[in-house]
Every structure is written in structure tokens, then in C-alpha cells.
Design a protein around this motif. Structure first.
Motif, mmCIF file in Angstrom:
data_model
loop_
_atom_site.group_PDB
_atom_site.id
_atom_site.type_symbol
_atom_site.label_atom_id
_atom_site.label_comp_id
_atom_site.label_asym_id
_atom_site.label_seq_id
_atom_site.Cartn_x
_atom_site.Cartn_y
_atom_site.Cartn_z
ATOM 1 N N TYR A 7 3.685 2.285 -9.416
ATOM 2 C CA TYR A 7 2.565 2.144 -8.482
ATOM 3 C C TYR A 7 3.145 1.959 -7.083
ATOM 4 C CZ TYR A 7 3.490 -2.886 -9.339
ATOM 5 O OH TYR A 7 4.073 -4.122 -9.475
ATOM 6 N N THR A 8 2.302 1.698 -6.090
ATOM 7 C CA THR A 8 2.797 1.567 -4.719
ATOM 8 C C THR A 8 2.438 0.208 -4.136
ATOM 9 O OG1 THR A 8 0.815 2.561 -3.732
ATOM 10 C CG2 THR A 8 2.632 4.044 -4.307
ATOM 11 N N LEU A 9 3.237 -0.206 -3.147
ATOM 12 C CA LEU A 9 3.061 -1.507 -2.498
ATOM 13 C C LEU A 9 3.232 -1.329 -0.991
ATOM 14 C CD1 LEU A 9 4.493 -4.902 -3.634
ATOM 15 C CD2 LEU A 9 5.029 -4.091 -1.333
ATOM 16 N N SER A 10 2.368 -1.993 -0.223
ATOM 17 C CA SER A 10 2.426 -1.913 1.239
ATOM 18 C C SER A 10 2.362 -3.309 1.841
ATOM 19 C CB SER A 10 1.264 -1.068 1.787
ATOM 20 O OG SER A 10 1.299 0.252 1.277
ATOM 21 N N ILE A 27 5.922 -1.540 5.848
ATOM 22 C CA ILE A 27 6.199 -0.934 4.544
ATOM 23 C C ILE A 27 4.919 -0.259 4.071
ATOM 24 C CG2 ILE A 27 6.788 -1.385 2.134
ATOM 25 C CD1 ILE A 27 8.453 -3.756 3.090
ATOM 26 N N VAL A 28 4.989 1.048 3.855
ATOM 27 C CA VAL A 28 3.798 1.824 3.497
ATOM 28 C C VAL A 28 4.051 2.559 2.183
ATOM 29 C CG1 VAL A 28 2.202 3.642 4.203
ATOM 30 C CG2 VAL A 28 3.207 2.126 5.932
ATOM 31 N N ASP A 29 3.243 2.236 1.187
ATOM 32 C CA ASP A 29 3.283 2.925 -0.109
ATOM 33 C C ASP A 29 4.697 3.010 -0.687
ATOM 34 O OD1 ASP A 29 0.547 3.306 -0.012
ATOM 35 O OD2 ASP A 29 0.694 5.292 0.901
ATOM 36 N N THR A 78 17.413 -1.655 1.826
ATOM 37 C CA THR A 78 17.154 -2.628 2.896
ATOM 38 C C THR A 78 15.697 -3.067 2.965
ATOM 39 O OG1 THR A 78 16.594 -0.996 4.626
ATOM 40 C CG2 THR A 78 18.935 -1.429 4.236
ATOM 41 N N ILE A 79 14.857 -2.581 2.088
ATOM 42 C CA ILE A 79 13.406 -2.691 2.239
ATOM 43 C C ILE A 79 12.887 -4.124 2.325
ATOM 44 C CG2 ILE A 79 12.974 -2.567 -0.257
ATOM 45 C CD1 ILE A 79 10.489 -0.807 0.500
ATOM 46 N N TYR A 96 -0.658 -5.168 -0.016
ATOM 47 C CA TYR A 96 -1.587 -4.273 -0.704
ATOM 48 C C TYR A 96 -0.860 -3.557 -1.841
ATOM 49 C CZ TYR A 96 -4.697 -4.983 3.273
ATOM 50 O OH TYR A 96 -5.505 -5.549 4.235
ATOM 51 N N VAL A 97 -1.507 -3.518 -2.986
ATOM 52 C CA VAL A 97 -0.952 -2.844 -4.158
ATOM 53 C C VAL A 97 -1.968 -1.823 -4.656
ATOM 54 C CG1 VAL A 97 -0.278 -3.117 -6.568
ATOM 55 C CG2 VAL A 97 0.500 -4.776 -4.864
ATOM 56 N N THR A 98 -1.519 -0.585 -4.828
ATOM 57 C CA THR A 98 -2.377 0.451 -5.407
ATOM 58 C C THR A 98 -1.862 0.758 -6.804
ATOM 59 O OG1 THR A 98 -2.873 1.408 -3.241
ATOM 60 C CG2 THR A 98 -3.269 2.791 -5.168
ATOM 61 N N PHE A 99 -2.673 0.385 -7.794
ATOM 62 C CA PHE A 99 -2.274 0.497 -9.201
ATOM 63 C C PHE A 99 -3.355 1.231 -9.974
ATOM 64 C CE2 PHE A 99 -2.338 -1.078 -13.566
ATOM 65 C CZ PHE A 99 -1.010 -0.937 -13.954
ATOM 66 N N ASP A 100 -2.975 2.319 -10.618
ATOM 67 C CA ASP A 100 -3.889 3.086 -11.467
ATOM 68 C C ASP A 100 -5.164 3.477 -10.711
ATOM 69 O OD1 ASP A 100 -4.602 4.398 -13.777
ATOM 70 O OD2 ASP A 100 -5.424 2.613 -14.768
#
Length: 249
Positions: free
Chosen positions: A109-112, A118-120, A168-169, A189-193
């Protein structure tokens, strides 16, 4: 009878460095001090301010263990050694609590984090390389569900920070702020499923590498914990940034 002739000579004067030689020496000395300050500055700052920045330090290290060591600090600059390479593998972070391989339809999934730009960022569930993305520690709760979702990320000196580079994120993670004292708390922010969840940071702590309490699961709400190594550029301790799901009104 042999005749000897003595010739009086004067000792040669040693060559003195001219203005250019002295200038070069001075520049090299200043460059050496500059490099040392560049590498040690963030570490010393973190050590001095950590007690004020974070709500608590769990299982604090002794003064001897916490003392900065230049050889360890500059290890990354000299090139990756075995220990540096190992810490790109999250499985060595908590050897007493290894990841669990759980059957899961969603593999990543993605995290911002807006404050850190930090984007997606890619989060791999149960992954084994922090060079490829952030790692959701296998066996911890999935985002949006009751429990604690634990995400690992690599970090280095903040001067090298690049939000698109997974090496380095998480270097600027210590600059985040939890809610409290009139501050609303930074957001994650977390985009999951296909669904996006908003978390607000509520707590930041520093723990020893042997302390597995950041992996603990509590089911009264949905939590997210981000973990990286601190002080910056070292792997002596763990910074834990804990956030709580913001309910949809």
C-alpha cells in the motif's frame, strides 16, 4: 706529504612554506573540521534535544552506550559494512520477534507524510529490503483495522534526505511533532486497498533495539507506528512515531 684543502660551507637553510603553502594547509584543516561537524552535528543535536523533543525515552541507554563515536557515525560515509547492510533488512531489527508470514490479498500500500514531502511511498507487507520500500512488519495489524500497524523505514544523516529515496526516506522523522501543548499533531495518510486513512501523531518515544514494545498490539483503536534508527546516521536506538486513526465525522 698529503695536502688537504678545507672549504668552509654554510648549512642550507630549510625551505619555508610560502603564503600558498600555508593557505593550502589552512584550507585542508578547515575542511577536516567542517566534515567532522557536518557528520557529528545532527547526532549531537539529537542527543541534546531528544529529552525535550519526545514525550519519553523508554529503557534509556547508559551514558557510555549513548556517547557519540566518530568511527560508527562515519561508517556510512566510508561505505556499507556488514552491519550497515544488515539494517536494510528489517528481519534483524527485532530478532526476538521475527516477522510473521500471513496470507494477505493486498501485498503493498502507500503512505504519505505532507510535512516531510513524502508522497505515496511504497509500503511492502512482510518485505525484506528497505532499499525497495518501507516495510509493514508482518504479523502486525493492517491499516484501518483495530490494532497497531508497524512500518519500518531506513534513515541516514538528514543532510542526505531525499523523500523519494528509500535509503533516506525516514531521515527527518525526528522533526515530526505529536499532538499536545496547543499543537494539533502532524498527519500521516495511508491508502490501503482503495481506501485512504488519516492518522494524527500522538506520541514519539526512543527505545533500545532490544525493546519490542513498539510492536505490541492494542485493539481499542486503529494505530500506526513508524520506526527508524536514531540518532541520525546511526543504529544505536529506535525512534517510534505513534499515530492514531482520525475518525470520519
Amino acid at each position: 706529504m698529503a695536502l688537504y684543502k678545507y672549504i668552509k660551507t654554510y648549512p642550507k637553510q630549510s625551505r619555508r612554506r610560502g603564503p600558498k603553502g600555508r593557505l593550502v594547509s589552512g584550507v585542508l584543516i578547515l575542511a577536516g573540521f567542517g566534515l567532522l561537524i557536518w557528520a557529528l552535528g545532527p547526532i549531537l543535536t539529537f542527543q541534546i534535544l531528544s529529552e525535550e523533543l519526545f514525550s519519553g525515552t523508554v529503557s534509556p541507554l547508559s551514558r557510555q552506550d549513548r556517547a557519540p563515536n566518530a568511527s560508527r557515525v562515519l561508517a556510512a560515509a566510508e561505505g556499507p559494512d556488514d552491519s550497515f547492510q544488515n539494517y536494510l533488512n528489517p528481519n534483524v531489527w527485532f530478532p526476538s520477534a521475527p516477522q510473521l508470514k500471513v496470507a494477505q490479498n493486498v501485498k503493498e500500500y502507500t503512505l504519505s507524510i505532507p510535512k516531510l514531502k513524502i508522497v505515496d511511498a511504497r509500503v511492502i507487507i512482510g518485505g525484506d529490503s528497505l532499499e525497495k520500500g518501507l516495510i509493514h512488519y508482518g504479523g502486525t495489524a493492517m491499516p484501518g483495522t483495530s490494532g497497531n500497524s508497524v512500518v519500518f523505514g531506513h534513515s541516514t544523516l538528514p543532510q542526505l534526505y531525499d523523500p523519494r529515496n528509500y535509503r533516506t526516506i525516514f531521515s527527518l522523522l525526528p522533526s515530526l511533532k505529536p499532538a499536545g501543548k496547543g499543537y494539533d499533531g502532524d498527519l500521516i495518510y495511508v491508502t490501503f486497498d482503495g481506501l485512504t486513512y488519516k492518522y494524527v501523531i500522538t506520541e514519539m518515544t526512543v527505545t533500545r533495539p532490544s525493546d519490542i514494545s513498539p510492536l505490541e498490539q492494542t485493539y481499542d483503536n486503529s494505530y500506526l507506528t513508524l520506526i527508524t534508527c536514531v540518532p541520525p546516521g546511526t543504529y544505536w536506538e529506535r525512534l517510534n512515531v505513534k499515530a492514531k486513526l482520525v475518525p470520519i465525522l
